[in-house]
Design a protein around this motif. Structure first.
Motif, mmCIF file in Angstrom:
data_model
loop_
_atom_site.group_PDB
_atom_site.id
_atom_site.type_symbol
_atom_site.label_atom_id
_atom_site.label_comp_id
_atom_site.label_asym_id
_atom_site.label_seq_id
_atom_site.Cartn_x
_atom_site.Cartn_y
_atom_site.Cartn_z
ATOM 1 N N ASN A 190 0.819 -1.211 0.000
ATOM 2 C CA ASN A 190 0.000 0.000 0.000
ATOM 3 C C ASN A 190 0.854 1.263 0.000
ATOM 4 O O ASN A 190 0.357 2.350 -0.320
ATOM 5 N N TRP A 191 2.123 1.129 0.396
ATOM 6 C CA TRP A 191 3.037 2.265 0.342
ATOM 7 C C TRP A 191 4.067 2.106 -0.781
ATOM 8 O O TRP A 191 4.281 3.028 -1.560
ATOM 9 N N SER A 192 4.708 0.939 -0.871
ATOM 10 C CA SER A 192 5.766 0.772 -1.877
ATOM 11 C C SER A 192 5.209 0.791 -3.300
ATOM 12 O O SER A 192 5.701 1.531 -4.159
ATOM 13 N N TRP A 252 9.902 -4.762 1.055
ATOM 14 C CA TRP A 252 10.372 -5.345 2.316
ATOM 15 C C TRP A 252 10.423 -4.326 3.452
ATOM 16 O O TRP A 252 9.911 -4.577 4.551
ATOM 17 N N HIS A 253 11.050 -3.177 3.226
ATOM 18 C CA HIS A 253 11.232 -2.225 4.327
ATOM 19 C C HIS A 253 9.905 -1.605 4.768
ATOM 20 O O HIS A 253 9.696 -1.366 5.969
ATOM 21 N N THR A 254 9.011 -1.340 3.809
ATOM 22 C CA THR A 254 7.701 -0.827 4.229
ATOM 23 C C THR A 254 6.907 -1.906 4.951
ATOM 24 O O THR A 254 6.115 -1.605 5.855
ATOM 25 N N PHE A 255 7.114 -3.173 4.566
ATOM 26 C CA PHE A 255 6.469 -4.264 5.299
ATOM 27 C C PHE A 255 6.965 -4.310 6.741
ATOM 28 O O PHE A 255 6.177 -4.452 7.683
ATOM 29 N N ILE A 256 8.272 -4.176 6.933
ATOM 30 C CA ILE A 256 8.835 -4.176 8.281
ATOM 31 C C ILE A 256 8.263 -3.014 9.086
ATOM 32 O O ILE A 256 7.935 -3.151 10.276
ATOM 33 N N SER A 257 8.115 -1.864 8.438
ATOM 34 C CA SER A 257 7.565 -0.695 9.131
ATOM 35 C C SER A 257 6.130 -0.934 9.579
ATOM 36 O O SER A 257 5.762 -0.664 10.723
ATOM 37 N N THR A 258 5.278 -1.428 8.660
ATOM 38 C CA THR A 258 3.883 -1.670 9.016
ATOM 39 C C THR A 258 3.764 -2.815 10.018
ATOM 40 O O THR A 258 2.879 -2.797 10.888
ATOM 41 N N TYR A 299 -0.235 11.311 0.123
ATOM 42 C CA TYR A 299 1.006 10.534 -0.034
ATOM 43 C C TYR A 299 1.479 10.427 -1.484
ATOM 44 O O TYR A 299 2.652 10.707 -1.769
ATOM 45 N N PRO A 300 0.623 10.002 -2.439
ATOM 46 C CA PRO A 300 1.135 9.934 -3.827
ATOM 47 C C PRO A 300 1.530 11.291 -4.381
ATOM 48 O O PRO A 300 2.487 11.397 -5.161
ATOM 49 N N SER A 303 3.370 10.631 13.790
ATOM 50 C CA SER A 303 4.188 9.577 13.187
ATOM 51 C C SER A 303 3.929 9.479 11.691
ATOM 52 O O SER A 303 4.853 9.284 10.889
ATOM 53 N N ASN A 304 2.665 9.641 11.297
ATOM 54 C CA ASN A 304 2.319 9.556 9.882
ATOM 55 C C ASN A 304 2.955 10.690 9.087
ATOM 56 O O ASN A 304 3.498 10.476 8.000
ATOM 57 N N VAL A 305 2.900 11.897 9.626
ATOM 58 C CA VAL A 305 3.455 13.048 8.903
ATOM 59 C C VAL A 305 4.955 12.883 8.689
ATOM 60 O O VAL A 305 5.465 12.997 7.565
ATOM 61 N N PHE A 306 5.683 12.604 9.766
ATOM 62 C CA PHE A 306 7.143 12.555 9.663
ATOM 63 C C PHE A 306 7.638 11.268 9.003
ATOM 64 O O PHE A 306 8.610 11.286 8.244
ATOM 65 N N GLY A 307 6.971 10.147 9.287
ATOM 66 C CA GLY A 307 7.445 8.876 8.751
ATOM 67 C C GLY A 307 6.954 8.597 7.352
ATOM 68 O O GLY A 307 7.747 8.376 6.434
ATOM 69 N N ILE A 308 5.620 8.636 7.165
ATOM 70 C CA ILE A 308 5.027 8.262 5.876
ATOM 71 C C ILE A 308 5.179 9.360 4.838
ATOM 72 O O ILE A 308 5.569 9.102 3.694
ATOM 73 N N GLN A 309 4.890 10.595 5.230
ATOM 74 C CA GLN A 309 4.837 11.671 4.242
ATOM 75 C C GLN A 309 6.196 12.304 3.938
ATOM 76 O O GLN A 309 6.318 13.003 2.924
ATOM 77 N N VAL A 310 7.176 12.103 4.799
ATOM 78 C CA VAL A 310 8.489 12.710 4.563
ATOM 79 C C VAL A 310 9.554 11.645 4.310
ATOM 80 O O VAL A 310 10.213 11.628 3.265
#
Length: 403
Positions: free
Chosen positions: A61-63, A215-221, A269-270, A341-348
């Motif tokens: 959903n992110w990668s 992989w890394h986004t999976f680890i994050s989620t 995000y996109p 967390s969403n702003v700094f992690g996901i959006q940046v």
């Protein structure tokens, strides 16, 4: 904000509002029909299958959203990403079913809940079928709204018609999980009708590449799930179904309170991902607006949960759910923290290619707090055993499993 971005935010806001309002037609009914112990089984099964859903999503959903956003005008490239991602998800879903059956065979607690677990497993199938990441990457989130909303409206009355007693717990789970399958089928029809994808067979190399990139986004989620899903699972093993029911009620209310986070985050995000590859100044300007908007909104949500916990539980849940008040107050800070967390992690960090750093931060944070979570769950288990009556034998084995 450009018009497509506004349209996506509006579409996701409509969906989020529906996600908040539609459960009000069934959730109070389920709480009163199933009672805390049986509702706890319902929540516990969703938490267990939630791990399988998380595994099947695999961070796509992110990668995959990010990759589609970068090539959204190239139909062939989008199609290649689509089939590789869907192929990877389908393979993972098959593995997940084997994991569920093996776990139920070896773990008595899961074997006891097998009817409800199997009835909840369609959530995994729906996760495979429903390509939210595609609509998100193409910035066509209205298709997400149409798919999910039409499916839920179609299946909503079934809960009232078919769930009448605690023995119908598995039916309630099946109706809830099947809505995701229906949404996936509607989404595939929309994709075909609008000729968004070219038919092709993904290669083994493409599927492996999709898994590697995710992989890394999976680890994050997965790390995030440690403080969202694991509490229900641990509590279910330690304290039984009634305690999970109280926790589940509070958690669902918390999810409603942070509902504004979803539309804004998923729509922006996109756009942020595309802007960081074109004009970083505009990207950071958009992130700053999101920070102020989400920060203030989630702060208000956290304050409202803390101040109104008793009134919310009394009105929405009815008698028998009083212990959920304390749980809800403990959870009240989560909307604010998750929003930041969403702003700094996901959006940046993710758009800037810092996927590994995001996963490392989340893993370190979660493993630091995990021992305290287990201690709290043990304390809750002791309180539950001392203060709560033993839950009834809430499941009657369905006929279709006995034959």
């Amino acid at each position: 904000m450009a018009n497509p971005l506004r349209q996506n935010i509006v579409a996701l806001t409509i969906l989020q509002a529906a996600n908040m309002l539609l459960p009000l037609a069934t959730l109070p009914y389920l709480l009163r029909v199933l009672r805390p112990g049986n509702f706890g089984a319902y929540v516990f099964a969703q938490a267990i299958v939630g791990y399988l859903v998380l595994l099947t999503e695999y961070g796509f959903n992110w990668s995959s959203t990010a990759y589609v956003a970068r090539v959204q005008n190239d139909r062939y490239a989008v199609s290649k990403i689509f089939w590789a991602t869907q192929g990877a998800k389908a393979l993972i879903a098959v593995v997940c079913l084997a994991i569920l059956l093996l776990a139920a065979f070896f773990v008595a607690r899961l074997r006891e809940l097998l009817p409800v677990l199997l009835a909840t497993y369609p959530l995994v199938i729906g996760t495979v079928l429903f390509p939210q990441w595609l609509f998100q990457g193409l910035e066509r989130m209205m298709f997400t709204t149409i798919s999910i909303l039409s499916a839920r409206l179609l299946l909503l009355p079934l809960t009232l018609f078919l769930v009448h007693s605690p023995a119908d717990t598995w039916i309630a789970s099946l109706i809830s999980s099947t809505s995701m399958v229906a949404a996936g089928l509607v989404a595939l029809i929309l994709i075909e009708k609008n000729r968004m994808i070219i038919a092709m067979m993904p290669s083994k190399a493409d599927i492996i590449e999709a898994l590697r990139e995710g992989w890394h986004t999976f680890i994050s989620t997965a790390a995030i799930s440690l403080y969202t899903t694991t509490n229900s699972v641990v509590l279910g093993f330690l304290a039984g179904n009634a305690a999970v029911g109280y926790f589940g009620v509070a958690d669902k209310i918390r999810n409603v309170a942070q509902a504004p986070l979803g539309p804004l985050s998923n729509a922006i995000y996109p756009r942020v991902t595309a802007l960081f590859s074109e004009d970083s100044a505009k990207a950071f300007a958009l992130v700053r607006k999101l920070f102020y908007l989400l920060g203030s909104t989630m702060l208000l949500a956290s304050v409202a949960l803390w101040a109104g916990a008793e009134l919310i539980v009394r009105i929405a849940m009815g008698p028998g759910y009083e212990p959920a008040v304390v749980v809800l107050k403990w959870m009240s800070l989560m909307p604010l923290l998750i929003g930041l967390s969403n702003v700094f992690g996901i959006q940046v960090m993710l758009p800037l290619g810092m996927k590994k750093k995001v996963s490392e931060i989340l893993i370190v944070s979660d493993f630091s707090i995990l021992p305290f979570s287990f201690r709290l769950d043990r304390f809750t288990a002791l309180r539950a055993r001392q203060c709560l009556p033993s839950p009834p034998n809430f499941l009657s084995r369905p006929q279709w499993l006995s034959t």
